[in-house]
Enzyme design. Structure first.
Site, PDB file in Angstrom:
ATOM      1  N   SER A 157      32.705  14.326 112.712  1.00  0.00           N
ATOM      2  CA  SER A 157      33.342  14.020 111.294  1.00  0.00           C
ATOM      3  C   SER A 157      33.880  12.080 110.694  1.00  0.00           C
ATOM      4  CB  SER A 157      34.759  14.314 111.988  1.00  0.00           C
ATOM      5  OG  SER A 157      35.291  15.975 112.196  1.00  0.00           O
TER       6      SER A 157
HETATM    7  N1  SAH Z   1      35.049  16.969 115.862  1.00  0.00           N
HETATM    8  C1  SAH Z   1      33.372  17.405 115.669  1.00  0.00           C
HETATM    9  C2  SAH Z   1      33.409  18.587 114.104  1.00  0.00           C
HETATM   10  C3  SAH Z   1      32.241  18.940 114.252  1.00  0.00           C
HETATM   11  S1  SAH Z   1      31.683  20.093 112.447  1.00  0.00           S
HETATM   12  C4  SAH Z   1      32.742  16.527 115.463  1.00  0.00           C
HETATM   13  O1  SAH Z   1      33.727  15.508 114.588  1.00  0.00           O
HETATM   14  O2  SAH Z   1      31.585  16.561 116.003  1.00  0.00           O
HETATM   15  C5  SAH Z   1      32.653  21.501 112.795  1.00  0.00           C
HETATM   16  C6  SAH Z   1      32.369  22.419 114.028  1.00  0.00           C
HETATM   17  O3  SAH Z   1      33.247  23.720 113.889  1.00  0.00           O
HETATM   18  C7  SAH Z   1      30.741  22.499 114.195  1.00  0.00           C
HETATM   19  O4  SAH Z   1      30.094  22.495 115.248  1.00  0.00           O
HETATM   20  C8  SAH Z   1      31.217  24.168 113.630  1.00  0.00           C
HETATM   21  O5  SAH Z   1      29.748  25.120 114.658  1.00  0.00           O
HETATM   22  C9  SAH Z   1      32.254  24.527 114.685  1.00  0.00           C
HETATM   23  N2  SAH Z   1      32.925  25.816 114.154  1.00  0.00           N
HETATM   24  C10 SAH Z   1      32.386  26.109 112.888  1.00  0.00           C
HETATM   25  N3  SAH Z   1      32.955  27.656 112.452  1.00  0.00           N
HETATM   26  C11 SAH Z   1      33.736  27.870 113.943  1.00  0.00           C
HETATM   27  C12 SAH Z   1      34.309  28.577 114.853  1.00  0.00           C
HETATM   28  N4  SAH Z   1      34.241  30.189 114.093  1.00  0.00           N
HETATM   29  N5  SAH Z   1      34.160  29.175 115.930  1.00  0.00           N
HETATM   30  C13 SAH Z   1      34.207  28.175 116.881  1.00  0.00           C
HETATM   31  N6  SAH Z   1      33.800  26.984 116.648  1.00  0.00           N
HETATM   32  C14 SAH Z   1      33.112  26.924 115.016  1.00  0.00           C
END
Ligand code: SAH
Length: 212
Positions: free
Chosen positions: A62
């Site tokens: 993010s």
């Molecule tokens: N806070 C993280 C954001 C990653 S992007 C950072 O800054 O690195 C969002 C993340 O949510 C991804 O890694 C994706 O795999 C995860 N995600 C999406 N749907 C999900 C679900 N149903 N359960 C758990 N994780 C999920």
């Protein structure tokens, strides 16, 4: 590398202040956390830019402003103690939370990302994080209730299980929508939830169901 990353982190934090982030504790932790450890080598030169970056598997780390803002909102509404994060991803937001809250529980659906994030958090000596490979729509029932829940992927609708896992006066912050998304805050008041729309945002989707 060390001193140049510190300079870059300092510049980034000045930008966050200009954008309206005021919480000194949040700013301090954002400045001292090495974001370059949470991205691939080829993107390290961009790691202190105030942008989201690809982390593989079609996912992104993010934008620092969003990480700071969401964390600041949680603290402003009085979240303290145990926090649940949905979407561990790179582990960067997790690392920020781990330095500001007593205990962080984090759920990720992609095993490969979860493992990498776990290694990074240990490298930074952050041991107050429990991680689960699972579907974030379900939350983490056995660890509930939570003082705060932060979702870092966009949900088509409010995940009801997450609301149910909040303690009284607890807060859920979640991007809602698909093409158009609104960062939304819910504060629990007994059986009621008070909703506040915070800002338009852009996140990858909170995927339904399958874990990989
Ligand atoms: N806070 C993280 C954001 C990653 S992007 C950072 O800054 O690195 C969002 C993340 O949510 C991804 O890694 C994706 O795999 C995860 N995600 C999406 N749907 C999900 C679900 N149903 N359960 C758990 N994780 C999920």
């Amino acid at each position: 590398m060390l001193s140049s990353y510190k300079r870059s982190a300092h510049v980034l934090v000045q930008q966050l202040k200009t954008q309206g982030v005021q919480d000194e504790q949040v700013l301090k932790v954002m400045e001292s956390t090495p974001r370059h450890l949470f991205v691939d080598d080829v993107l390290k030169h961009k790691s202190y830019e105030n942008t989201a970056l690809p982390i593989g598997q079609g996912q992104t780390i993010s934008q620092p402003y969003i990480v700071a803002k969401m964390t600041e909102v949680l603290r402003q509404v009085g979240v303290a103690g145990k926090v649940l994060e949905i979407g561990t991803g790179s582990g960067y937001q997790t690392a920020i939370l781990a330095q500001l809250f007593d205990e962080v529980c984090s759920v990720e659906r992609i095993k490969a990302l979860q493992w990498q994030a776990k290694r990074r958090l240990h490298m930074l000596d952050l041991y107050n994080v429990a991680m689960k490979h699972g579907d974030g729509w379900q939350g983490w029932q056995s660890k509930a209730p939570f003082s705060g829940i932060i979702v870092t992927a966009a949900a088509k609708e409010v995940p009801k299980q997450l609301l149910a896992q909040l303690e009284d006066e607890g807060a859920l912050i979640v991007p809602l929508g698909e093409q158009e998304q609104q960062l939304t805050l819910f504060v629990r008041k007994g059986k009621q939830f008070v909703e506040h729309r915070l800002a338009p945002v852009r996140f990858v989707p909170l995927v339904a169901g399958d874990i990989i």
